[in-house]
Scaffold this active site. Structure first.
Site, PDB file in Angstrom:
ATOM      1  CB  THR A   2       4.250   2.056  13.210  1.00 24.30           C
ATOM      2  OG1 THR A   2       2.987   2.327  13.802  1.00 24.30           O
ATOM      3  CG2 THR A   2       4.941   0.984  14.043  1.00 24.30           C
ATOM      4  CG  ASP A   3       1.294   5.993  15.508  1.00 29.24           C
ATOM      5  OD1 ASP A   3       1.152   4.789  15.189  1.00 29.24           O
ATOM      6  OD2 ASP A   3       0.347   6.814  15.438  1.00 29.24           O
ATOM      7  CD  GLU A   4      -0.041   0.085  15.648  1.00 25.66           C
ATOM      8  OE1 GLU A   4       0.105  -0.990  16.238  1.00 25.66           O
ATOM      9  OE2 GLU A   4      -0.868   0.265  14.751  1.00 25.66           O
ATOM     10  CB  ILE A  32      13.847  -7.661   2.993  1.00 28.82           C
ATOM     11  CG1 ILE A  32      12.864  -8.193   4.049  1.00 28.82           C
ATOM     12  CG2 ILE A  32      13.170  -6.636   2.090  1.00 28.82           C
ATOM     13  CD1 ILE A  32      12.429  -7.142   5.069  1.00 28.82           C
ATOM     14  CE  LYS A  80       7.542  -1.146  11.114  1.00 28.32           C
ATOM     15  NZ  LYS A  80       8.025  -1.306   9.703  1.00 28.32           N
ATOM     16  CE1 TYR A 113       3.446  -3.498  11.788  1.00 28.50           C
ATOM     17  CE2 TYR A 113       2.353  -2.063  13.377  1.00 28.50           C
ATOM     18  CZ  TYR A 113       3.025  -2.234  12.180  1.00 28.50           C
ATOM     19  OH  TYR A 113       3.301  -1.154  11.387  1.00 28.50           O
ATOM     20  CB  SER A 114       3.725  -2.137  18.151  1.00 24.73           C
ATOM     21  OG  SER A 114       3.198  -2.826  19.254  1.00 24.73           O
ATOM     22  CB  ALA A 115       6.983  -6.206  20.122  1.00 20.53           C
ATOM     23  CG  PHE A 134      -1.515   1.245   1.662  1.00 25.68           C
ATOM     24  CD1 PHE A 134      -2.129   2.120   0.772  1.00 25.68           C
ATOM     25  CD2 PHE A 134      -1.468   1.598   3.019  1.00 25.68           C
ATOM     26  CE1 PHE A 134      -2.668   3.330   1.210  1.00 25.68           C
ATOM     27  CE2 PHE A 134      -2.002   2.796   3.459  1.00 25.68           C
ATOM     28  CZ  PHE A 134      -2.592   3.667   2.558  1.00 25.68           C
ATOM     29  CG  ASN A 157     -11.330   3.125  15.908  1.00 24.55           C
ATOM     30  OD1 ASN A 157     -10.455   3.809  15.382  1.00 24.55           O
ATOM     31  ND2 ASN A 157     -11.048   2.018  16.584  1.00 24.55           N
ATOM     32  CG  ASN A 178      -3.798   4.228  12.265  1.00 24.18           C
ATOM     33  OD1 ASN A 178      -3.081   4.411  13.252  1.00 24.18           O
ATOM     34  ND2 ASN A 178      -4.597   3.193  12.150  1.00 24.18           N
TER      35      ASN A 178
END
Ligand code: NAD
Ligand code: TDX
Length: 368
Positions: free
Chosen positions: A130-132, A58, A160, A156-158, A12, A255, A185
């Protein structure tokens, strides 16, 4: 004239970045490396010809070294990742593999070609994060700045967060010329319909429930993908080596507000265009009903972060960044894109997509 390697360029944000860069800097050479996982899609690059594409992983360090060497790449823009929080809850392994080991593998290749065997020429490894990684905010907490302590909560955030640390270490220890952006986001064209905005637009059009996790009061800062691409461009042009920059959209919304905008936007589109009722007969709006009747609260995401917000002063003051779109403008454009590109989103909804959706949402329905 920079030579760019763009990882995840068929996903995306990566594909939107390729489009952005191609239009703004038509003479630059673009090499795309993408494994074409479930969210990678060559159709995201349709209409473009001016790039070299390599299907590959990668984590394949020697492939990356070859690409860097053969194409005289001086700039890596690293988007490739597993990107969906729900999938990371369902199966964390791929997130550790791609986001952590994959980023390390790329760094090793960059170090080998640019530093160990290279001539010391200027180069750049730009990492998209990411901001996460900063965790979750309470309602009155100040927004995330570049000095906020990392506190990732999902696999996911861990993963990243770990990748951000490895990038930092390769700069600090080996002198690799890195920059990192931590953005909020994204939304816009070509977003895979597992994420909130495209999923809910499509569900309104096809008459399916709108599955709201928990009370729907989780807050996100919505960033149009083209504004994000401009932010990356500014960091590549003027960002300080070794620094990180937060990129936000200036649109902090719960949301439920985003979902109400989606429902109202779809209803208004059907009122203005009588063709839509014929194209999407299962949409409530095709029968003069409101899309909001599709809203359904279901069991919450495990470990669901409550609020993200971005303090964008550093990138604004140092680099002159600001998003040019309001959420209302960006959302209208995005809705228009999904209405005009039904073939694109229908083609993404294959057997494996339907299987994932069924398992994600039936598990929540059981927990409700
Ligand atoms: P996406 O899932 O749409 O695209 C990811 C791309 O990476 C796909 O084309 C996929 O094929 C490719 N890929 C995955 N594993 C690979 C591997 N091992 N080797 C090569 N290619 C691989 O994701 P996106 O939303 O475009 O996100 C891009 C980046 O931006 C990610 O790093 C993500 O963490 C970050 N990000 C995304 C958002 C958002 O809102 N979407 C927000 C903040 C940060
Ligand atoms: O069906 C849904 N129902 C729902 O209520 C989905 C898919 C989401 N949600 C909620 C969860 C979040 O609070 O909507 C919000 C947004 O969800 P996602 O679109 O899945 O995004 P999020 O989890 O916030 O993460 C996104 O932004 C940060 C990207 O997927 C990440 O890659 C990025 O790092």
């Amino acid at each position: 004239m920079p030579n760019l390697l763009i990882t995840g360029g068929a996903g995306f944000i990566g594909a939107n970045f390729v489009r952005y860069w191609n239009e703004k800097y038509p003479n630059d050479s673009l090499v795309i490396l993408d494994a074409l996982t479930y969210s990678g899609n060559m159709a995201n690059l349709s209409g473009l010809t001016d790039f070299s594409f390599f299907r590959g992983d990668i984590r394949d360090t020697s492939l990356v070294e070859r690409l860097l060497h053969d194409h005289e790449v001086d700039t890596i823009v690293h988007f490739a990742a597993e990107s969906h929080v729900d999938r990371s809850i369902n199966g964390p392994d791929a997130f550790i593999e791609t986001n952590l080991s994959g980023t390390h593998s790329l760094l090793k290749a960059a170090k080998s070609v640019w530093l160990d065997k290279g001539s010391g020429k200027p180069h750049r490894f730009h990492h998209i994060s990411t901001d996460e990684v900063y965790g979750s905010l309470g309602p009155n907490d100040p927004p995330f700045s570049e000095t906020t302590a990392y506190a990732p909560n999902s696999p996911y955030s861990a993963s990243k967060a770990g990748s951000d640390h490895i990038v930092r270490a390769y700069h600090h220890t080996f002198g690799l010329q890195t920059t990192t952006t931590n953005c909020s986001n994204n939304y816009g064209p070509y977003q895979f319909p597992e994420k909130l905005i495209p999923l809910f637009i499509i569900n309104c059009l096809t008459g399916k429930d709108l599955p709201i996790y928990g009370d729907g009061m989780n807050v996100r800062d919505w960033l149009h993908v083209e504004d994000h691409c401009r932010g990356i461009d500014l960091v590549l042009e003027k960002g300080r080596i070794g620094e990180t920059y937060n990129v936000g959209g200036g649109a902090e919304l719960p949301n439920v507000a985003v979902i109400d905008a989606i429902c109202a936007g779809v209803d208004a589109a059907f009122e203005h265009d009588s063709q839509l009722g014929r194209r999407f007969p299962d949409a409530p709006a095709a029968r003069g009903k409101k899309s909001e009747f599709l809203k359904t609260h279901i069991a919450d995401r495990l470990g669901h972060d409550r609020r993200y917000a971005i303090d964008e002063r550093k990138i604004r003051e140092e680099l002159g960044y600001e998003p040019v779109r309001t959420f209302e403008q960006g959302f209208q454009e995005t809705l228009g894109w999904y209405l005009a590109n039904e073939d694109w989103w229908r083609a993404t909804m294959d057997g494996s997509y339907l299987k994932w959706m069924a398992s994600n949402y039936s598990e929540r329905a059981r927990r409700t």
